[in-house]
Write a protein that holds these residues in place. Structure first.
Motif, PDB file in Angstrom:
ATOM      1  N   THR A 442       0.193  -1.534  -0.086  1.00  0.00           N
ATOM      2  CA  THR A 442      -0.317  -0.090   0.259  1.00  0.00           C
ATOM      3  C   THR A 442       0.584   1.808   0.179  1.00  0.00           C
ATOM      4  N   ASP A 443       1.589   0.995   0.424  1.00  0.00           N
ATOM      5  CA  ASP A 443       2.346   2.770   1.224  1.00  0.00           C
ATOM      6  C   ASP A 443       3.017   2.934  -0.280  1.00  0.00           C
ATOM      7  N   LYS A 444       4.123   1.418  -1.580  1.00  0.00           N
ATOM      8  CA  LYS A 444       4.464   2.066  -2.296  1.00  0.00           C
ATOM      9  C   LYS A 444       4.259   2.439  -3.550  1.00  0.00           C
ATOM     10  N   VAL A 445       2.828   2.047  -3.466  1.00  0.00           N
ATOM     11  CA  VAL A 445       2.189   2.324  -5.407  1.00  0.00           C
ATOM     12  C   VAL A 445       2.246   3.982  -4.898  1.00  0.00           C
ATOM     13  N   HIS A 446       3.394   4.171  -6.784  1.00  0.00           N
ATOM     14  CA  HIS A 446       3.721   5.265  -7.030  1.00  0.00           C
ATOM     15  C   HIS A 446       2.001   6.186  -7.385  1.00  0.00           C
ATOM     16  N   ALA A 447       1.523   7.394  -7.118  1.00  0.00           N
ATOM     17  CA  ALA A 447       1.080   9.053  -7.172  1.00  0.00           C
ATOM     18  C   ALA A 447       0.067   8.383  -7.937  1.00  0.00           C
ATOM     19  N   TYR A 448       1.215   8.553  -9.615  1.00  0.00           N
ATOM     20  CA  TYR A 448       0.214   8.181 -10.342  1.00  0.00           C
ATOM     21  C   TYR A 448      -0.371   6.660 -10.420  1.00  0.00           C
ATOM     22  N   ASN A 449      -0.295   5.630 -10.331  1.00  0.00           N
ATOM     23  CA  ASN A 449      -1.419   4.521 -10.272  1.00  0.00           C
ATOM     24  C   ASN A 449      -2.325   5.068  -9.324  1.00  0.00           C
ATOM     25  N   ARG A 450      -1.732   5.628  -8.172  1.00  0.00           N
ATOM     26  CA  ARG A 450      -2.882   5.270  -7.571  1.00  0.00           C
ATOM     27  C   ARG A 450      -4.637   6.155  -8.496  1.00  0.00           C
ATOM     28  N   PHE A 451      -3.537   7.866  -9.164  1.00  0.00           N
ATOM     29  CA  PHE A 451      -4.529   8.538  -9.905  1.00  0.00           C
ATOM     30  C   PHE A 451      -5.501   7.208 -10.799  1.00  0.00           C
ATOM     31  N   VAL A 452      -4.584   6.408 -11.161  1.00  0.00           N
ATOM     32  CA  VAL A 452      -5.311   5.635 -12.662  1.00  0.00           C
ATOM     33  C   VAL A 452      -5.985   4.978 -12.301  1.00  0.00           C
ATOM     34  N   CYS A 453      -5.749   3.969 -11.113  1.00  0.00           N
ATOM     35  CA  CYS A 453      -7.242   3.732 -10.474  1.00  0.00           C
ATOM     36  C   CYS A 453      -8.789   3.835 -10.260  1.00  0.00           C
ATOM     37  N   GLU A 454      -7.580   5.402  -9.524  1.00  0.00           N
ATOM     38  CA  GLU A 454      -9.455   5.865  -8.594  1.00  0.00           C
ATOM     39  C   GLU A 454     -10.189   6.414 -10.052  1.00  0.00           C
ATOM     40  N   ARG A 455      -9.187   7.324 -11.163  1.00  0.00           N
ATOM     41  CA  ARG A 455     -10.055   7.614 -12.379  1.00  0.00           C
ATOM     42  C   ARG A 455     -10.762   6.220 -12.930  1.00  0.00           C
ATOM     43  N   ILE A 456     -10.441   5.045 -13.071  1.00  0.00           N
ATOM     44  CA  ILE A 456     -10.744   3.826 -13.584  1.00  0.00           C
ATOM     45  C   ILE A 456     -12.133   3.335 -12.979  1.00  0.00           C
ATOM     46  N   SER A 457     -11.900   3.849 -11.102  1.00  0.00           N
ATOM     47  CA  SER A 457     -13.854   3.379 -10.661  1.00  0.00           C
ATOM     48  C   SER A 457     -13.921   4.745 -11.117  1.00  0.00           C
ATOM     49  N   LYS A 458     -14.232   6.170 -10.818  1.00  0.00           N
ATOM     50  CA  LYS A 458     -15.159   6.518 -12.300  1.00  0.00           C
ATOM     51  C   LYS A 458     -15.355   6.394 -13.424  1.00  0.00           C
ATOM     52  N   LEU A 459     -14.787   5.918 -13.648  1.00  0.00           N
ATOM     53  CA  LEU A 459     -14.962   6.083 -15.585  1.00  0.00           C
ATOM     54  C   LEU A 459     -15.931   4.721 -15.076  1.00  0.00           C
ATOM     55  N   LEU A 460     -15.747   3.754 -14.893  1.00  0.00           N
ATOM     56  CA  LEU A 460     -16.529   3.081 -14.793  1.00  0.00           C
ATOM     57  C   LEU A 460     -18.255   2.820 -13.872  1.00  0.00           C
ATOM     58  N   ASN A 461     -18.117   3.745 -12.841  1.00  0.00           N
ATOM     59  CA  ASN A 461     -19.096   3.955 -11.647  1.00  0.00           C
ATOM     60  C   ASN A 461     -19.176   2.961 -10.676  1.00  0.00           C
ATOM     61  N   LEU A 462     -17.809   2.202 -10.275  1.00  0.00           N
ATOM     62  CA  LEU A 462     -18.220   1.086  -9.894  1.00  0.00           C
ATOM     63  C   LEU A 462     -17.849   1.654  -8.179  1.00  0.00           C
TER      64      LEU A 462
END
Length: 768
Positions: A442-462
């Motif tokens: 959890t503490d190692k994830v790059h900020a951009y990768n976090r951004f990508v995943c948060e964006r995916i959840s919103k794009l897919l409405n999950l």
């Protein structure tokens, strides 16, 4: 030789071989767990005459229990230290009982009690608890109580699963009787059966962790099916989940993510890096794709879960052909995509925010040049951290069709001797349920990768999203190391985060509950529970009228039926506590009123967890009370009824009849605020309560007066409502308790009077 290992410790060793004569085979257990209860067991000389499940707080316990009626026969008043060899045999058979402190309060306390001498009913109690503990269901509560019949005892056992509790009780008697009759008995198959019950009936890991978190917050729970369909909260505040899916989860989003190819297309169009791929029903297309990209491929069904029919790193046409037709046994349409080298990561997003991440590792064995693949798998599963199902640190690896196909594609079978140092993956997924392991990152994830995943959840409405990524190192941006998003999960497993194999646990269940009930949003509707011998229905119906008048959609259960919004749903057996679920499941109900007769407490236990207000109206002798074999006198009845006062919200109130000494005895068991009512304003009890500045409502000739600290109000002048019934004591008690209840719920003096006057006159002319 067999080791029985639980929680990483060797508890005991079986040197003898055994045949579990009452153990069903695994296939049958998965579909007929209840059949275990029909299996023969040694029910003599001790005899279980009957058993009864109490679903809620009850006479014996504050939670669900099974009550066994046990007849000791010739062993009545025969103590364990008087039975030759019994103590030594039981200690050798179930050595983990040494952990039971019993009343001694120290490790080994129960063994001390046995050596001093205790009855066999007490032994059954501890055995039934320990059998469940050994199967990973730590219950830790039991009671043994005499009945009115000599030699017959009530043995009360708490349980997580009803069938497990019943089975554990029966097997406890089986073990005792086997020792008494000098017959061999094996613990291992009994515990395995309980594990099968656990895995086939109890909630899955993610759901159970969510439920545990909800219960810590005193959010009521109702299980809606035998799987993972659960209601959190009550009435209009309820939230329904199935594992990590919620009622807020978009059905369309779930459908879209189930279609892997469509998901890839949607992500790619929004700039998310995904593998190159094709969707086809023709194997020749797969071979052409392989030739064109000049690198290994992955073949998988277009729809599916848990890595079913997936094969990875296919670097030859023969392997691709086998994998393709294998995938088509699950879905006619097959995805063929480039194999992306690197580690597999699962990133979890809850409510649009990154929550946790793990590296997933599929289960594997390493050859030594001597053992077969089957032997290596057995060795892997012998790890004490690996348990059946999903409740342990690791799961055992099952040799299923997918494992066999992996071996086949690689040219192996279970009897192949794997060469020295060769690593063989047994699954094509790191899913922990299939034997995979997880490392918290959890503490190692790059900020951009976090951004990508948060964006995916919103794009897919999950609202809850599991994003699977392959990357050489998740600490670097996907741009830097050509990482790819390979799958989206609409109902991601929480186990890998809460209980990772390596690394820090991430309490993602807390974030899940925060999402459902943000910023201290209410989770339960107000609830008034009424018990007593007379006047319960009268009070319940007055409250129903008043709260309906004030705009609430009232769910009411009384002796005449179940009502929602003053519409009668049906007549009922008024003592069946299961009726309460009807109103608490109803999303239209905003206020609950339940009449709770003592018979329902004795027969079923409470049908709810906590009430906002509990009212104990009165207590009188009734012949039917004494049909229960554990009820000897009116004091026992008062104790049973007082359960209503004990199971109240922390900010709730217990209302007691101050004229009844047996009701006042309950005060020492009540942990919430208390208020009192009385028909005798000059009694010493009332004077003492007023001196202590307690809240007291008094029926005082022509008026009802409420004293609260320094406040005195008169909410009702009885001559203003001459049609109010005052000819019977229980009517007066109900009216006084009504005024007090409304006052506690925030009604001011004038509101109480107006509310009572809003009740139709003809209501009071009915004999209730």
């Amino acid at each position: 030789m067999k080791l029985f290992i639980y929680n990483g410790k060797v508890l005991f060793i079986f040197k003898q071989s055994f045949e579990p004569f009452y153990m069903l085979n695994e296939t049958n257990v998965k579909f007929n767990v209840s059949k275990l209860l029909e299996q023969p067991f040694l029910n003599s000389p001790l005899v279980i005459e009957s058993h009864k499940t109490l679903i809620g707080a009850n006479y014996f316990s504050g939670a669900q229990v099974v009550r066994f009626r046990l007849r000791l026969n010739e062993y009545d008043e025969v103590f364990t230290n008087q039975i030759e060899g019994f103590n030594d045999t039981l200690k050798a058979t179930v050595p983990s009982l040494i952990e039971h402190h019993c009343s001694m309060g120290v490790r080994g306390g129960f063994f001390m009690r046995m050596d001093e001498g205790t009855l066999l009913g007490h032994v059954m109690e501890h055995l039934a608890i320990e059998l469940q503990n050994l199967a990973g269901m730590n219950v830790g509560f039991g009671k043994t109580r005499e009945t009115k019949e000599k030699g017959v005892y009530n043995i009360v056992i708490r349980f997580f699963d009803e069938l497990a509790g019943i089975y554990a009780g029966k097997m406890a008697v089986h073990i005792i009787n086997s020792i008494l009759t000098h017959q061999p008995v094996s613990l291992h198959p009994i515990v395995e059966n309980l594990i099968y019950i656990r895995e086939n009936r109890m909630l899955g890991f993610s759901t159970q962790q969510i439920v545990n978190e909800a219960e810590q917050r005193r959010i009521p729970i109702q299980r809606l099916d035998k799987f993972n369909f659960v209601q959190l909260g009550t009435g209009c505040y309820r939230k329904v989940i199935r594992a990590t899916l919620t009622q807020q989860t978009s059905y369309l989003a779930v459908e879209n993510t189930d279609d892997k190819y469509l998901t890839y297309k949607m992500l790619e169009e929004m700039g998310i890096p995904v593998p190159k791929r094709i969707l086809t029903t023709a194997v020749n297309d797969a071979l052409t794709f392989f030739k064109n990209i000049q690198k290994p491929v992955v073949v998988k069904p277009s729809k599916g879960y848990r890595g079913k029919r997936v094969n990875v790193h296919l670097d030859a046409e023969e392997k691709i052909i086998k994998a393709f037709f294998w995938a088509q046994t699950y879905d006619e349409e097959v995805i063929v995509q480039e194999f992306v080298p690197g580690n597999t990561y699962r990133l979890l997003v809850i409510d649009g925010k990154f929550a946790a991440a793990v590296q997933l590792i599929a289960p594997f064995v390493i050859g030594d040049g001597q053992k077969t693949i089957k032997e290596l798998i057995d060795e892997l599963n012998a790890n004490p951290l690996r348990e059946y199902g999903d409740k342990g640190k690791l799961s055992k690896v099952e040799i299923d069709d997918d494992t066999l196909k992996i071996l086949d594609i690689k040219g192996y079978n279970l009897n192949t001797i794997l060469e020295q140092g060769k690593r063989l993956y047994l699954k094509n997924t790191g899913n922990m349920r299939l034997g995979g392991s997880s490392i918290d990152v959890t503490d190692k994830v790059h900020a951009y990768n976090r951004f990508v995943c948060e964006r995916i959840s919103k794009l897919l409405n999950l609202d809850v999203t599991g994003v699977d990524i392959i990357s050489e190192d998740i600490a670097f941006s996907l741009h830097e190391n050509q990482g790819r998003v390979i799958e989206i999960n609409a109902a991601p497993d929480f186990r890998m985060h809460i209980n990772p194999t390596i690394g820090n646990p991430q309490p993602v269940q807390k974030l899940f509950i925060n999402m459902l009930f943000p910023n201290q949003t209410p989770s339960k509707i107000p609830h008034i529970s009424i018990t007593g011998s007379k006047g319960k229905t009268f009070l319940a119906k007055m409250l129903e009228n008043i709260y309906s008048y004030h705009g609430e959609v009232v769910g009411c259960i009384n002796s005449t039926g179940i009502y929602v919004n003053k519409q009668k749903l049906r007549s009922i057996d008024s003592i069946d506590s299961n009726n309460a679920a009807i109103i608490f499941k109803d999303p239209t109900v905003t206020f609950a009123i339940t009449e709770t007769p003592v018979e329902s407490i004795l027969e079923y236990g409470l049908g709810y967890r906590y009430a906002s207000i509990g009212i104990f109206l009165n207590i009188e002798e009734k012949e039917e009370y004494y049909t229960y074999d554990h009820i000897r006198d009116l004091e026992d009845i008062a104790y049973a009824k007082s359960v209503v006062l004990e199971e109240i919200e922390l900010d709730g109130t217990a209302i007691l009849n101050a004229d009844e000494p047996l009701i006042l005895d309950a005060q020492e068991r009540i942990d919430v605020s208390m208020a009192y009512f009385s028909l005798h304003p000059e009694s010493k009890t009332v004077r003492d309560l007023l001196d202590k500045r307690k809240t007291v409502a008094i029926y005082d000739n022509d008026r009802i007066v409420i004293y609260a600290d320094r406040e005195r109000i008169v909410p009702l002048y009885l001559d203003e409502l001459p049609y109010l019934p005052q000819n019977k004591k229980h009517y007066k008690e109900a009216l006084t308790a009504l005024c007090l209840c409304l006052y506690i719920n925030g009604f001011i003096e004038l509101d109480i009077r107006r509310s009572i006057m809003s009740i139709p006159k003809d209501f009071f002319q009915q004999e209730i």
